[in-house]
Design a protein around this motif. Structure first.
Motif, PDB file in Angstrom:
ATOM      1  N   VAL A 187       0.840  -1.201   0.000  1.00 44.38           N
ATOM      2  CA  VAL A 187       0.000   0.000   0.000  1.00 44.38           C
ATOM      3  C   VAL A 187       0.874   1.250   0.000  1.00 44.38           C
ATOM      4  CG1 VAL A 187      -1.544   1.393   1.439  1.00 44.38           C
ATOM      5  CG2 VAL A 187      -2.077  -1.006   1.011  1.00 44.38           C
ATOM      6  N   ARG A 188       1.924   1.250   0.816  1.00 43.16           N
ATOM      7  CA  ARG A 188       2.824   2.409   0.872  1.00 43.16           C
ATOM      8  C   ARG A 188       3.488   2.662  -0.478  1.00 43.16           C
ATOM      9  NH1 ARG A 188       5.656   1.104   6.752  1.00 43.16           N
ATOM     10  NH2 ARG A 188       3.987   2.026   8.043  1.00 43.16           N
ATOM     11  N   LEU A 238       0.837   4.096  -2.859  1.00 42.16           N
ATOM     12  CA  LEU A 238       0.542   5.485  -2.511  1.00 42.16           C
ATOM     13  C   LEU A 238       1.684   6.398  -2.950  1.00 42.16           C
ATOM     14  CD1 LEU A 238      -0.966   5.030   1.072  1.00 42.16           C
ATOM     15  CD2 LEU A 238      -2.205   5.759  -0.977  1.00 42.16           C
ATOM     16  N   ALA A 239       2.915   5.927  -2.778  1.00 39.44           N
ATOM     17  CA  ALA A 239       4.082   6.711  -3.187  1.00 39.44           C
ATOM     18  C   ALA A 239       4.117   6.905  -4.699  1.00 39.44           C
ATOM     19  CB  ALA A 239       5.368   6.024  -2.719  1.00 39.44           C
ATOM     20  N   GLU A 246      -1.090   6.652  -6.403  1.00 44.47           N
ATOM     21  CA  GLU A 246      -2.443   6.096  -6.466  1.00 44.47           C
ATOM     22  C   GLU A 246      -3.315   6.681  -5.360  1.00 44.47           C
ATOM     23  OE1 GLU A 246      -5.159   5.158  -8.028  1.00 44.47           O
ATOM     24  OE2 GLU A 246      -3.841   3.720  -9.020  1.00 44.47           O
ATOM     25  N   SER A 247      -4.604   6.777  -5.626  1.00 48.55           N
ATOM     26  CA  SER A 247      -5.558   7.353  -4.680  1.00 48.55           C
ATOM     27  C   SER A 247      -5.898   6.366  -3.561  1.00 48.55           C
ATOM     28  CB  SER A 247      -6.844   7.739  -5.421  1.00 48.55           C
ATOM     29  OG  SER A 247      -7.923   7.878  -4.538  1.00 48.55           O
ATOM     30  N   PRO A 248      -5.894   6.814  -2.290  1.00 52.32           N
ATOM     31  CA  PRO A 248      -6.314   5.942  -1.184  1.00 52.32           C
ATOM     32  C   PRO A 248      -7.740   5.432  -1.365  1.00 52.32           C
ATOM     33  CG  PRO A 248      -5.204   7.889  -0.335  1.00 52.32           C
ATOM     34  CD  PRO A 248      -5.408   8.119  -1.798  1.00 52.32           C
ATOM     35  N   ASN A 251      -5.113  12.459   8.013  1.00 52.31           N
ATOM     36  CA  ASN A 251      -4.226  12.077   6.912  1.00 52.31           C
ATOM     37  C   ASN A 251      -4.746  10.798   6.254  1.00 52.31           C
ATOM     38  OD1 ASN A 251      -1.953  10.600   5.605  1.00 52.31           O
ATOM     39  ND2 ASN A 251      -0.794  12.393   6.262  1.00 52.31           N
ATOM     40  N   SER A 252      -5.153  10.894   4.986  1.00 54.08           N
ATOM     41  CA  SER A 252      -5.816   9.771   4.312  1.00 54.08           C
ATOM     42  C   SER A 252      -4.889   8.573   4.125  1.00 54.08           C
ATOM     43  CB  SER A 252      -6.368  10.221   2.964  1.00 54.08           C
ATOM     44  OG  SER A 252      -5.332  10.711   2.134  1.00 54.08           O
ATOM     45  N   LYS A 253      -3.604   8.839   3.877  1.00 54.33           N
ATOM     46  CA  LYS A 253      -2.659   7.736   3.673  1.00 54.33           C
ATOM     47  C   LYS A 253      -2.450   6.957   4.968  1.00 54.33           C
ATOM     48  CE  LYS A 253      -0.245  10.000  -0.156  1.00 54.33           C
ATOM     49  NZ  LYS A 253       1.051  10.514  -0.665  1.00 54.33           N
ATOM     50  N   LEU A 284      -5.561   4.899   5.749  1.00 56.49           N
ATOM     51  CA  LEU A 284      -5.650   3.683   4.945  1.00 56.49           C
ATOM     52  C   LEU A 284      -4.707   2.608   5.479  1.00 56.49           C
ATOM     53  CD1 LEU A 284      -6.742   2.177   2.460  1.00 56.49           C
ATOM     54  CD2 LEU A 284      -4.894   3.213   1.126  1.00 56.49           C
ATOM     55  N   GLU A 285      -3.479   2.989   5.809  1.00 53.65           N
ATOM     56  CA  GLU A 285      -2.512   2.021   6.333  1.00 53.65           C
ATOM     57  C   GLU A 285      -3.016   1.387   7.627  1.00 53.65           C
ATOM     58  OE1 GLU A 285       1.417   3.589   6.718  1.00 53.65           O
ATOM     59  OE2 GLU A 285       1.404   4.493   4.711  1.00 53.65           O
TER      60      GLU A 285
END
Length: 354
Positions: free
Chosen positions: A254-255, A258-259, A262-264, A340-342, A345-346
Motif C-alpha cells: 500500500v505504501r 501510494l508513493a 495512487e488514490s487511497p 491524513n488519508s494515507k 488507509l494504512e
C-alpha cells in the motif's frame, strides 16, 4: 443512408432497448435514427458508439462545424431549443450530443417544465438534418412521457458492462486484432483483474508490444510479466495480501502504491470489492449452492474464483461482517475527515488483516 423517422418503418418490431452490438449492426446496415438515448454503465462502449456514429454521418472536415456537445446541466430551455432546430453549416448532417441527460430522462429529473415541453415538441417535429444523442447516467424512468415519445422516433441504446464469457471473448478478440492468440488462463487472469475496459485495452496494447512480433501465442507468464513491468506494485498484489491476512506485506505494498501516486479511495474500493465477494461466496456456500452455481450467479472467472475460495478459508462469517462494517467506516472517514488519508488507509489495512 436511411434516416429512420418512425420505428415502425423498419418493418419489424424494434425492441425498446438495443445493445451495443445491435447499434453497430444498424450503422453497418446504414440505418440511423434521428434521436438516441444512450445509457448504461459501460462508458468505453458508449464512447466508441459516439465515435462510430460520428464517422458514419460526418467527414473529418464536417465534424469541425457540425458536431456539437452540450451539458444539460448548463443550458436552459432557450439554449436547448436553438440547438435542436439549428441547421448544418457547410454540410448536410449535424450531430448534437447532450450529456447529463438524466436531467430529462432520469428517475430524479431536475428539468424544468419548459425544458420537457421543448423536447416533447421537438419529437413531434424532428429536425431531419440533425441526429440528437441524449447521454445519461443512472436509471431511466420509463414512465415518463418524454421517454415514450423518444421511443416513437428513435432508439434507446444500453451499454452494459461485459462479464463472464463475454468479457473473455472480448479480450480474445482484441488480441486477434493484433494477429495474436492468447491462452485461456491468460484471458481469465486479465478478465479477473480489470473492470475498466479502457484500462484493459491499454494493458493489452502493452502486452502485445512486450511479446513482440515473433510470439503468436500469448501465455499467462508473458501477461503477468508485462503487467508487472507497467506497474511496480499491482493492486491485485495488495488484494491478495489482504485476502491472505498478511498485514506486513499489505501495508508495504500500500505504501509503495501510494508513493506512486495512487488514490487511497481507489485502493480501499478495490480491497472492499474483493472482501465483499469473499463474503458473498461464503454466504452462498452456507446456503447450499454448489461451486458451479456460485460461479454462474456471481459471474466470476474461474481464475478469480479459485483464489477467492482459497482466501475465504482465512475468514469466518463473523470476521467478514465486522470487516465490512469497518470498510464502510474507513470509506466515510476518507471522504469526510481531515485525518491524513494515507495514514488512515494504512491503519485500516492493518486492522483488516488482524
Amino acid at each position: 443512408m436511411k434516416i429512420i423517422k418512425f420505428r415502425e418503418r423498419l418493418g419489424t418490431a424494434v425492441p425498446e432497448i438495443i445493445g451495443y452490438d445491435n447499434f453497430l449492426k444498424s450503422l453497418d446496415d446504414e440505418i440511423i435514427y434521428p434521436v438516441y438515448l444512450f445509457c448504461g454503465g459501460e462508458k468505453f462502449f458508449l464512447t466508441e458508439a459516439v465515435i462510430r456514429l460520428k464517422g458514419a454521418l460526418l467527414s473529418e472536415k464536417e465534424s469541425q462545424w457540425n458536431y456539437v456537445e452540450l451539458d444539460a446541466e448548463k443550458i436552459d430551455d432557450k439554449d436547448l431549443f436553438s440547438e435542436l432546430i439549428a441547421v448544418p453549416f457547410f454540410g448536410e448532417k449535424r450531430i448534437l450530443i447532450i450529456k447529463n441527460s438524466q436531467k430529462y430522462f432520469g428517475s430524479e429529473s431536475k428539468a424544468s417544465k419548459k425544458e420537457g415541453e421543448v423536447i416533447e415538441e421537438y419529437f413531434d417535429r424532428i429536425n431531419s438534418s440533425c441526429t440528437v444523442v441524449f447521454i445519461m447516467d443512472g436509471k431511466v424512468d420509463k414512465r415518463k412521457k418524454i421517454y415514450g415519445k423518444l421511443l416513437e422516433k428513435g432508439a434507446v441504446v444500453e451499454f452494459l458492462p461485459l462479464k463472464g464469457k463475454n468479457l473473455t471473448k472480448w479480450i480474445g478478440d482484441q488480441f486477434n486484432a493484433y494477429g495474436k492468440k492468447i491462452e485461456k488462463t491468460a484471458r481469465e487472469y486479465l478478465a479477473a483483474g480489470f473492470d475498466d475496459l479502457e484500462l484493459l485495452k491499454t494493458e493489452i496494447q502493452k502486452i502485445v508490444l512486450f511479446c513482440g512480433e515473433e510470439s503468436s501465442m500469448v501465455t499467462l507468464e508473458q501477461v503477468k510479466e508485462a503487467v508487472s513491468r507497467t506497474q511496480s506494485v499491482n493492486i491485485f498484489d495488495i488484494i491478495d495480501a489482504v485476502g491472505n491476512r498478511n498485514s506486513s506485506l499489505a501495508v508495504e505494498l500500500v505504501r509503495e502504491m501510494l508513493a506512486a501516486g495512487e488514490s487511497p479511495v481507489f485502493i480501499l474500493y478495490m480491497i472492499s470489492k474483493h472482501l465483499r465477494t469473499i463474503f458473498r461466496v461464503k454466504s452462498l456456500l452456507q446456503d447450499g449452492y454448489s461451486e458451479k452455481q456460485i460461479v454462474a450467479k456471481l459471474q466470476l472467472h474461474p481464475y478469480a474464483f479459485r483464489k477467492i475460495m482459497e482466501q475465504s478459508k482465512n475468514f469466518s462469517m463473523e470476521d467478514l461482517k465486522k470487516i465490512l462494517r469497518l470498510l464502510l467506516k474507513i470509506d466515510l472517514m476518507l471522504k469526510t475527515s481531515s485525518v491524513n488519508s494515507k495514514l488512515l488507509l494504512e491503519m485500516g489495512v492493518v486492522e483488516l488483516c488482524l
